[in-house]
Design an enzyme around this catalytic site. Structure first.
Site, PDB file in Angstrom:
ATOM      1  N   ASP A   1      -7.181  82.754  32.424  1.00  0.00           N
ATOM      2  CA  ASP A   1      -6.412  83.913  32.901  1.00  0.00           C
ATOM      3  C   ASP A   1      -7.185  85.212  32.659  1.00  0.00           C
ATOM      4  O   ASP A   1      -7.163  86.122  33.490  1.00  0.00           O
ATOM      5  CB  ASP A   1      -5.068  83.992  32.163  1.00  0.00           C
ATOM      6  CG  ASP A   1      -4.108  82.907  32.620  1.00  0.00           C
ATOM      7  OD1 ASP A   1      -4.210  82.478  33.784  1.00  0.00           O
ATOM      8  OD2 ASP A   1      -3.269  82.481  31.807  1.00  0.00           O
TER       9      ASP A   1
ATOM     10  N   LYS B   1       6.084  88.810  26.488  1.00  0.00           N
ATOM     11  CA  LYS B   1       6.918  87.699  25.989  1.00  0.00           C
ATOM     12  C   LYS B   1       6.800  87.569  24.470  1.00  0.00           C
ATOM     13  O   LYS B   1       7.749  87.177  23.794  1.00  0.00           O
ATOM     14  CB  LYS B   1       6.525  86.383  26.674  1.00  0.00           C
ATOM     15  CG  LYS B   1       7.488  85.253  26.355  1.00  0.00           C
ATOM     16  CD  LYS B   1       7.260  84.040  27.227  1.00  0.00           C
ATOM     17  CE  LYS B   1       8.349  83.002  26.992  1.00  0.00           C
ATOM     18  NZ  LYS B   1       8.492  82.594  25.599  1.00  0.00           N
TER      19      LYS B   1
HETATM   20  P1  NAD Z   1      -6.906  86.587  24.984  1.00  0.00           P
HETATM   21  O1  NAD Z   1      -8.166  85.841  24.858  1.00  0.00           O
HETATM   22  O2  NAD Z   1      -6.431  87.441  23.835  1.00  0.00           O
HETATM   23  O3  NAD Z   1      -5.780  85.544  25.436  1.00  0.00           O
HETATM   24  C1  NAD Z   1      -4.453  85.786  25.552  1.00  0.00           C
HETATM   25  C2  NAD Z   1      -3.703  84.532  26.060  1.00  0.00           C
HETATM   26  O4  NAD Z   1      -2.759  84.995  26.995  1.00  0.00           O
HETATM   27  C3  NAD Z   1      -4.554  83.469  26.780  1.00  0.00           C
HETATM   28  O5  NAD Z   1      -4.083  82.209  26.395  1.00  0.00           O
HETATM   29  C4  NAD Z   1      -4.256  83.723  28.243  1.00  0.00           C
HETATM   30  O6  NAD Z   1      -4.321  82.523  29.037  1.00  0.00           O
HETATM   31  C5  NAD Z   1      -2.822  84.175  28.156  1.00  0.00           C
HETATM   32  N1  NAD Z   1      -2.384  84.944  29.308  1.00  0.00           N
HETATM   33  C6  NAD Z   1      -3.037  85.944  29.945  1.00  0.00           C
HETATM   34  N2  NAD Z   1      -2.289  86.376  30.967  1.00  0.00           N
HETATM   35  C7  NAD Z   1      -1.154  85.636  30.971  1.00  0.00           C
HETATM   36  C8  NAD Z   1       0.002  85.632  31.752  1.00  0.00           C
HETATM   37  N3  NAD Z   1       0.144  86.488  32.758  1.00  0.00           N
HETATM   38  N4  NAD Z   1       0.982  84.751  31.453  1.00  0.00           N
HETATM   39  C9  NAD Z   1       0.869  83.893  30.421  1.00  0.00           C
HETATM   40  N5  NAD Z   1      -0.213  83.856  29.618  1.00  0.00           N
HETATM   41  C10 NAD Z   1      -1.202  84.728  29.899  1.00  0.00           C
HETATM   42  O7  NAD Z   1      -7.053  87.586  26.223  1.00  0.00           O
HETATM   43  P2  NAD Z   1      -7.177  87.332  27.749  1.00  0.00           P
HETATM   44  O8  NAD Z   1      -7.278  85.881  28.066  1.00  0.00           O
HETATM   45  O9  NAD Z   1      -8.231  88.233  28.259  1.00  0.00           O
HETATM   46  O10 NAD Z   1      -5.761  87.829  28.254  1.00  0.00           O
HETATM   47  C11 NAD Z   1      -5.414  89.174  28.179  1.00  0.00           C
HETATM   48  C12 NAD Z   1      -3.946  89.242  27.945  1.00  0.00           C
HETATM   49  O11 NAD Z   1      -3.647  88.817  26.640  1.00  0.00           O
HETATM   50  C13 NAD Z   1      -3.384  90.638  28.001  1.00  0.00           C
HETATM   51  O12 NAD Z   1      -3.175  91.064  29.331  1.00  0.00           O
HETATM   52  C14 NAD Z   1      -2.107  90.455  27.223  1.00  0.00           C
HETATM   53  O13 NAD Z   1      -1.031  90.083  28.077  1.00  0.00           O
HETATM   54  C15 NAD Z   1      -2.373  89.280  26.333  1.00  0.00           C
HETATM   55  N6  NAD Z   1      -2.249  89.687  24.937  1.00  0.00           N
HETATM   56  C16 NAD Z   1      -1.255  89.119  24.224  1.00  0.00           C
HETATM   57  C17 NAD Z   1      -1.012  89.528  22.908  1.00  0.00           C
HETATM   58  C18 NAD Z   1       0.131  88.896  22.184  1.00  0.00           C
HETATM   59  O14 NAD Z   1       0.796  88.041  22.759  1.00  0.00           O
HETATM   60  N7  NAD Z   1       0.406  89.314  20.950  1.00  0.00           N
HETATM   61  C19 NAD Z   1      -1.810  90.508  22.324  1.00  0.00           C
HETATM   62  C20 NAD Z   1      -2.823  91.068  23.084  1.00  0.00           C
HETATM   63  C21 NAD Z   1      -3.038  90.653  24.401  1.00  0.00           C
END
Ligand code: NAD
Length: 265
Positions: free
Chosen positions: A51, A166
């Protein structure tokens, strides 16, 4: 408008991925796709990775509305990846048997300090960069709705509702609804400070503005999907839902709700 069969592969240039992408390029040529070196010449942009790579592919190629984005996973199937790199025969079969369709994902547009604008596919986050709480006046249109005090706020798209939003108990939102969800990150709620305390949804007819109260915590971090903005002194964010949609290819039997079930239930 580039040729409809011009295909660009977006991936991190590692040896492992280069080896995996080579057979994909050969397959594409066999089926009369023309692999191009510049995304500007492409009408189809395929991201290879997860993603995060898909989000980068869309951002680095300018959130184009005149091309199709395809997510090809190299690990777990994510939310933006309907195909797996180790399952090329299935991918070809689905393309040939019309087992795929196009879906359109809403985005959000963030304007910083009435100057620069950015698009997001997942979310925009504004967070304190220091231990002190961040204070923001939250306006819906011209109406002062609340004053937020805490770690920060997340404004997510419907497809972003299964990501960061979420994790702070935001609702999962059907991407057929063009809306934005505002969720709090650790708000302070007591007899002095009060916020709604729950996520809320705004329609595509609303504009949200977040004004950072200049009280010594004036340099918040702003995240747009998986990138941090280099703008340091953000005083005001204005967020709305533009007409811009990102077109992606999906398998017919793999709806958003299939993905939600597969990932969370
Ligand atoms: P990352 O390596 O930190 O991974 C974050 C995870 O979120 C991965 O497993 C990815 O597959 C998943 N993910 C990304 N977009 C998604 C979506 N629309 N629905 C469900 N899961 C999703 O970073 P990344 O892969 O570059 O993803 C960036 C995203 O990570 C940001 O846009 C943000 O939404 C998310 N994020 C989450 C947290 C948290 O949950 N505490 C913190 C920072 C960022």
């Amino acid at each position: 408008m580039p040729n409809r069969r011009n295909l660009f592969f977006f991936y991190k240039e590692t040896e492992e991925l280069r080896e995996k992408v080579e057979p994909l390029k050969e397959l594409a040529s066999k089926y009369d796709f023309h692999v191009v070196d510049d995304p500007k010449d492409a009408s189809i942009i395929a991201s290879i990775g997860g993603d995060g790579s898909f989000l980068q592919a869309v951002r680095k190629t300018g959130f184009r509305e005149d091309c199709l984005y395809v997510g090809i996973s190299t690990g777990e199937l994510g939310f933006y990846c309907d195909f797996h790199i180790d399952n090329l025969p299935e991918m070809v079969e689905n393309i040939l048997s019309e087992g795929i369709e196009v879906r359109r994902y809403p985005t959000i547009e963030v304007n910083v300090n009435d100057e620069s604008s950015f698009f997001c596919l997942n979310e925009c986050t504004i967070r304190s960069s220091i231990i002190k709480t961040l204070v923001m006046n939250v306006h819906v249109e011209d109406f002062h709705f609340e004053t937020f005090r805490g770690d920060g706020l997340i404004v997510s798209t419907p497809t972003g509702s299964t990501a960061y939003s979420k994790s702070v108990s935001g609702a999962v939102v059907d991407p057929k609804l063009a809306c934005m969800q505002v969720s709090e990150i650790a708000s302070l709620n007591n007899n002095h400070y009060r916020t709604l305390g729950s996520p809320f949804l705004l329609s595509d007819e609303r504009t949200l503005s977040l004004e950072v109260v200049q009280d010594g915590n004036d340099y918040p971090i702003i995240g747009i999907d998986n990138e941090a903005l280099s703008i340091q002194h953000a005083k005001k964010l204005t967020i709305r839902i533009p007409d811009k949609r990102i077109k992606t290819v999906k398998l017919k039997d793999n709806s958003f709700w299939h993905k939600v079930q597969r990932s969370f239930l």
